[in-house]
Design an enzyme around this catalytic site. Structure first.
Site: not given
Ligand code: DSN
Length: 429
Positions: A50, A52, A197, A224, A227, A233
């Site tokens: 933990y 925090e 974003d 994120t 990707k 993730r």
């Molecule tokens: N689920 C993602 C995508 O496939 O673009 C976005 O959050």
């Protein structure tokens, strides 16, 4: 006791998923394959801790090594995206964007974002999302006949009329790049915060293959990590300016953006950060700093352009007639009279994974939309290049045209297996 002995059902599902990933063509643009080093950090004992708070300022003892891990992740993110501050704690893309909205807006405040069917994301104000109910999202659209460019005259008019507190650019299904300078100009005219974003293209920006919003004066960038950035993730919030004391409420000024963001993530929205995940993010960021990552990022786009051109040559209509990034949106209804849900199922039968996708102002509903979304990051990570893209474009069109002929789909599936065997995935697992 190991997993296989203790819980064979889960162990078998994991093996089956590994085999599925190995033997199929993964073409969902938001998916990728992390390295074994990332997997090792993700499955480490860092999950037990933990933490925090923030490095050097925690609510729990025993954080000497988690501090090291989080500091490395922060410093690497700042270097890669050329900014002053990074918060690496968001658990994924939705809490990441929510933390930004909740940091600066009151219920009912306005955000100007991309229309969802034109490429915007669920967290950009889908009416079914909590954020869509809490805030007033107003939308800009793309020009189908002008390579999908944004109409900035229209966007300026909407901004002046609605006075958004945040001008948000970012997308989940838009195959072009943005003119960030134009967004910044509009935001400055109405005194709004600029937020990009870049969840989908974070890795392409990191690899120098796409524009970085910070080069155009943006205040906040979110991405994120799983990707094109090819990590586990997670989410990162990046900003200009140095953070102050996160335990003291700062004034709502632009200088205080980093501190306001930190406080919004914790204690505002989340509790303890997932330190195994942050360790794995740090590893992925180190990978993104290597010269090979630049090659990968440019190859992702080169592959997407070849795939798009080949699909067009073979009769597939693409939204905006092509791509500038790692993805394309194919209008399967207009091309071959087959909806996106059926096309997705057909391709899965042939060993090719894509996802159904709405097209701009889609007359069909989201569960049975007019198209599919196709991307190249995961195949590029496996080492595939232009030649493979040409072959795959042929399979995609052949499968969709023959969606009612199982023997044709089986035959393509066999060829997919032959191709993927030449690009081994996780040979040591
Ligand atoms: N689920 C993602 C995508 O496939 O673009 C976005 O959050």
């Amino acid at each position: 006791m190991n997993l296989n002995t203790f819980d064979p059902e889960i162990a078998n599902a994991i093996i089956n998923e590994l085999n599925r990933q190995r033997s199929g063509l993964e073409m969902i643009p938001s998916e990728n394959f992390v390295s074994e080093a990332v997997l090792e950090a993700l499955g480490s004992i860092m999950t037990n801790k933990y933490s925090e708070g923030f490095p050097g300022r925690r609510y729990y003892g025993g954080n000497e090594f988690t501090d090291q891990v989080e500091t490395l992740a922060i410093e690497r993110a700042k270097t890669i995206f050329r900014c002053d501050h990074a918060n690496v704690q968001p658990l994924s893309g939705s809490p990441m964007n929510q933390a930004v909205y909740l940091a600066f807006l009151k219920p009912g405040d306005t955000i100007l974002g991309m229309d969802l069917s034109h490429g915007g994301h669920l967290t950009h104000g889908a009416p079914v999302s909590h954020m869509g109910k809490l805030f007033n999202f107003v939308r800009y659209k793309t020009h189908p006949e002008n390579l999908g460019k944004i109409d900035f005259d229209e966007l300026t008019r909407i901004a002046k009329e609605t006075k958004p507190k945040i001008v948000l650019c970012g997308y989940t299904s838009y195959p072009r790049d943005y003119d960030y300078a134009d967004f910044k100009k509009v935001a400055d005219e109405v005194g709004a915060i600029t937020m990009a974003d870049v969840a989908h293209i974070g890795g392409l920006i990191a690899g120098g293959a796409m524009r970085n919003p910070f080069d155009y004066g943006f205040d906040i960038v979110t991405t994120t990590t799983h990707k094109t950035l090819r990590g586990p993730r997670g989410g990162i919030i990046l900003s200009k300016g140095k953070p102050g004391n996160p335990f003291k409420e700062p004034e709502m000024t632009k200088e205080n953006i980093p501190t306001i963001l930190d406080r919004s993530v914790f204690p505002g929205l989340q509790g303890g950060p997932h330190m195994n995940n942050i360790a794995a993010i740090a590893v992925a960021l180190k990978e993104a700093m290597q010269p090979e990552f630049k090659v990968y990022a440019h190859q992702v786009i080169a592959n997407a352009k070849v795939l798009a051109n080949e699909l067009i040559k073979q009769g597939m209509k693409l939204v905006t007639d092509g791509t500038d990034n790692h993805m394309m949106v194919a209008n399967t209804i207009a091309s071959f009279g087959i909806d996106g849900t059926s096309a997705e199922k057909t391709l899965e039968h042939a060993g090719i994974t894509v996802n159904k996708q709405v097209i701009p102002d889609d007359p069909l509903p989201p569960y049975k939309p007019s198209g599919i979304r196709i991307g190249t990051p995961a195949l590029t990570t496996r080492g595939m290049k232009e030649d493979e893209m040409r072959t795959i474009a042929g399979w995609i069109v052949e499968a969709i045209k023959n969606h009612d002929k199982p023997e044709v789909l089986e035959n393509i599936h066999a060829q997919v297996k032959n191709m993927t065997a030449k690009f081994p995935l996780y040979p040591d697992l």
